[in-house]
Write a protein that holds these residues in place. Structure first.
Motif: not given
Ligand code: ADE
Length: 250
Positions: A9-11, A16-18, A151-152
């Motif tokens: 599920f790459p989408e 979150p990282f933006d 989280v990691i």
């Protein structure tokens, strides 16, 4: 540091990282996060990545071949030096618990490859022959490993030198110091009938330091007694804990 995430599920990773620190770390080339669709490494019809369990049983199992191919494709482009400082992490509820100590160890690497587990689990050959770390983020079951991978990534990226404005902030971190963080307040000094403890507004730095240390000890004792490492406590800390009724010889 390069972080490659393999997911069905790459989408889920759009967003979150933006923001905030992780975004800035990417803009400043401290971290380069790439998300890969695991299905592109499947040679099956329609990119199938799961199959029934040998021996019978409920749920589907993640096939080994797309995972091996995905990880090996990433590893192929690495130099010997980078390879030696690469960890291949599987997220699963059976993994070792993620701790700040482990996060700090991951932050020392040059490359992380994170495989997001799914369904009933992954074929055991992945665990036995491909990964270096099997990681759980807590004793509960998520619908998949994507949130664990986030989280990691988040906890590691914030430790990269330069990711957070001041290293001071890291030093005072809850957990990194071995104790939970003391209570913190900001203005207004009085909100409704709730006042900020007067010591904090006293300007007396030594008293503030003692108050904070004691509150951190109290909170750790109340909530996370397992974190208290007596070896690392000063005699003042120990006296204070004893005054709270904590038996140091236990
Ligand atoms: N996948 C499902 N639950 C998980 C957990 N607690 N930690 C890591 N990966 C998971």
């Amino acid at each position: 540091m390069n972080i490659d995430i393999l997911s069905v599920f790459p989408e889920m990773f759009v967003g979150p990282f933006d923001h905030s620190i992780v975004r800035r770390a990417q803009e400043n080339d401290l971290a380069n996060v790439s998300v890969h669709n695991l299905r592109t490494f499947s040679h099956c019809r329609r990119g199938i990545v799961d199959d029934y369990q040998f021996g019978g049983g409920p749920g589907m199992v993640m096939k080994p071949d797309p995972i091996f191919e995905g990880v090996e494709t990433i590893l192929m482009d690495l130099s010997q030096i980078e390879m030696a400082k690469t960890r291949v992490i599987l997220t699963s509820p059976q993994g070792n618990m993620l701790t700040q100590e482990l996060v700090a160890e991951f932050a020392q690497q040059l490359h992380l490859i994170i495989i997001c587990g799914h369904y009933e689990g992954v074929d055991e050959r992945v665990r036995e022959n491909l990964i270096t770390d099997d990681i759980s983020i807590g004793d509960y079951v998520l619908t998949g490993g994507e949130i664990a991978a986030m989280v990691i990534t988040d906890s590691v990226v914030r430790l990269l030198p330069g990711a957070i404005g001041s290293q001071e902030n890291l030093l005072g971190d809850s957990i990194s110091s071995g104790l939970l963080q003391h209570p913190i307040y900001t203005r207004p000094a009085q909100f409704r009938d709730m006042k900020v403890p007067s010591v904090l507004a006293s300007g007396h730095h030594e008293n503030i330091k003692v108050w904070r240390r004691r509150k951190a000890l109290e909170r750790t004792l109340e909530r996370r007694r397992d974190l208290l490492d007596i070896q690392n406590l000063s005699s003042e800390d120990k006296d204070y804990l004893e005054s709270l009724g904590y038996n140091l010889s236990r």
